[in-house]
Write a protein that holds these residues in place. Sequence first.
Motif, PDB file in Angstrom:
ATOM      1  N   GLU A  10       0.829  -1.210   0.000  1.00 32.22           N
ATOM      2  CA  GLU A  10       0.000   0.000   0.000  1.00 32.22           C
ATOM      3  C   GLU A  10       0.864   1.261   0.000  1.00 32.22           C
ATOM      4  O   GLU A  10       0.547   2.237  -0.685  1.00 32.22           O
ATOM      5  N   MET A  11       1.968   1.251   0.755  1.00 33.06           N
ATOM      6  CA  MET A  11       2.871   2.416   0.757  1.00 33.06           C
ATOM      7  C   MET A  11       3.502   2.605  -0.620  1.00 33.06           C
ATOM      8  O   MET A  11       3.549   3.718  -1.146  1.00 33.06           O
ATOM      9  N   VAL A  12       4.001   1.512  -1.191  1.00 35.33           N
ATOM     10  CA  VAL A  12       4.682   1.578  -2.486  1.00 35.33           C
ATOM     11  C   VAL A  12       3.721   2.039  -3.582  1.00 35.33           C
ATOM     12  O   VAL A  12       4.053   2.910  -4.392  1.00 35.33           O
ATOM     13  N   LYS A  13       2.526   1.480  -3.601  1.00 36.47           N
ATOM     14  CA  LYS A  13       1.571   1.797  -4.660  1.00 36.47           C
ATOM     15  C   LYS A  13       0.778   3.068  -4.384  1.00 36.47           C
ATOM     16  O   LYS A  13       0.154   3.608  -5.289  1.00 36.47           O
ATOM     17  N   TYR A  65       9.799  -8.291  -0.184  1.00 34.60           N
ATOM     18  CA  TYR A  65       8.799  -7.669  -1.052  1.00 34.60           C
ATOM     19  C   TYR A  65       9.217  -7.690  -2.522  1.00 34.60           C
ATOM     20  O   TYR A  65       8.430  -8.057  -3.389  1.00 34.60           O
ATOM     21  N   GLN A  66      10.428  -7.269  -2.804  1.00 34.95           N
ATOM     22  CA  GLN A  66      10.933  -7.297  -4.180  1.00 34.95           C
ATOM     23  C   GLN A  66      12.279  -8.016  -4.272  1.00 34.95           C
ATOM     24  O   GLN A  66      13.065  -7.773  -5.191  1.00 34.95           O
ATOM     25  N   ASP A  67      12.551  -8.873  -3.276  1.00 36.60           N
ATOM     26  CA  ASP A  67      13.789  -9.643  -3.246  1.00 36.60           C
ATOM     27  C   ASP A  67      15.023  -8.723  -3.321  1.00 36.60           C
ATOM     28  O   ASP A  67      15.924  -8.926  -4.127  1.00 36.60           O
ATOM     29  N   TRP A  68      15.003  -7.678  -2.492  1.00 40.12           N
ATOM     30  CA  TRP A  68      16.124  -6.730  -2.411  1.00 40.12           C
ATOM     31  C   TRP A  68      16.530  -6.672  -0.941  1.00 40.12           C
ATOM     32  O   TRP A  68      15.772  -6.178  -0.106  1.00 40.12           O
ATOM     33  N   PRO A  69      17.736  -7.160  -0.593  1.00 40.42           N
ATOM     34  CA  PRO A  69      18.063  -7.388   0.816  1.00 40.42           C
ATOM     35  C   PRO A  69      18.502  -6.162   1.628  1.00 40.42           C
ATOM     36  O   PRO A  69      18.565  -6.244   2.846  1.00 40.42           O
ATOM     37  N   THR A  70      18.833  -5.069   0.983  1.00 39.69           N
ATOM     38  CA  THR A  70      19.459  -3.958   1.711  1.00 39.69           C
ATOM     39  C   THR A  70      18.579  -2.709   1.743  1.00 39.69           C
ATOM     40  O   THR A  70      17.597  -2.603   1.021  1.00 39.69           O
ATOM     41  N   PHE A  71      18.990  -1.780   2.580  1.00 34.99           N
ATOM     42  CA  PHE A  71      18.345  -0.472   2.707  1.00 34.99           C
ATOM     43  C   PHE A  71      19.378   0.592   2.385  1.00 34.99           C
ATOM     44  O   PHE A  71      20.549   0.400   2.673  1.00 34.99           O
ATOM     45  N   PRO A  72      18.956   1.687   1.799  1.00 33.96           N
ATOM     46  CA  PRO A  72      17.592   2.103   1.471  1.00 33.96           C
ATOM     47  C   PRO A  72      17.069   1.388   0.225  1.00 33.96           C
ATOM     48  O   PRO A  72      17.833   0.761  -0.507  1.00 33.96           O
ATOM     49  N   GLN A  73      15.749   1.533   0.030  1.00 31.89           N
ATOM     50  CA  GLN A  73      15.088   1.043  -1.177  1.00 31.89           C
ATOM     51  C   GLN A  73      14.209   2.171  -1.698  1.00 31.89           C
ATOM     52  O   GLN A  73      13.390   2.707  -0.963  1.00 31.89           O
ATOM     53  N   LEU A  74      14.394   2.507  -2.976  1.00 32.53           N
ATOM     54  CA  LEU A  74      13.617   3.571  -3.606  1.00 32.53           C
ATOM     55  C   LEU A  74      12.664   2.968  -4.629  1.00 32.53           C
ATOM     56  O   LEU A  74      13.073   2.162  -5.470  1.00 32.53           O
ATOM     57  N   TYR A  75      11.397   3.396  -4.536  1.00 30.48           N
ATOM     58  CA  TYR A  75      10.360   2.964  -5.474  1.00 30.48           C
ATOM     59  C   TYR A  75       9.775   4.174  -6.184  1.00 30.48           C
ATOM     60  O   TYR A  75       9.499   5.188  -5.551  1.00 30.48           O
ATOM     61  N   LEU A  76       9.614   4.064  -7.499  1.00 32.71           N
ATOM     62  CA  LEU A  76       8.953   5.089  -8.307  1.00 32.71           C
ATOM     63  C   LEU A  76       7.808   4.424  -9.051  1.00 32.71           C
ATOM     64  O   LEU A  76       8.001   3.382  -9.681  1.00 32.71           O
ATOM     65  N   ASP A  77       6.643   5.038  -8.981  1.00 34.31           N
ATOM     66  CA  ASP A  77       5.461   4.483  -9.667  1.00 34.31           C
ATOM     67  C   ASP A  77       5.223   3.026  -9.313  1.00 34.31           C
ATOM     68  O   ASP A  77       4.836   2.223 -10.160  1.00 34.31           O
ATOM     69  N   GLY A  78       5.489   2.658  -8.070  1.00 33.35           N
ATOM     70  CA  GLY A  78       5.242   1.302  -7.626  1.00 33.35           C
ATOM     71  C   GLY A  78       6.298   0.286  -8.011  1.00 33.35           C
ATOM     72  O   GLY A  78       6.159  -0.894  -7.724  1.00 33.35           O
TER      73      GLY A  78
END
Length: 110
Positions: A10-13, A65-78
């Motif tokens: 919900e946050m990403v989308k 969530y997207q099989d990405w193990p590290t932080f930070p994670q940036l999402y654009l347009d979901g």
Amino acid sequence: MSDTLQRIDEMVKGHSVMLFMKGTPQFPQCGFSSRVAQAMQDINQPFAWCNVLVDQSVRAELPQYQDWPTFPQLYLDGELVGGCDITMDLYESGELKTMVEQAAKNFPED
């Protein structure tokens, strides 16, 4: 899907630009999060963020969530853009600003 993964979704989308980071944009708690937050602030576009140090359930489940193990994670347009290295490469080339501006057009309510 777990309740936490549903909240992440919900946050990403729900936002054109969503950054999951350690700390806040004003007080990042790791060097990688600091670099990405500064890049985002430099392009002068609004973005939503989540402090994974405060929300331990998001910190624990976001890597799945997207099989990405590290932080930070940036999402654009979901969609996952990536972590610090990818985001900084895009920032330094000027592409990040264009991508964020385009994402903002797709979410006029942000």
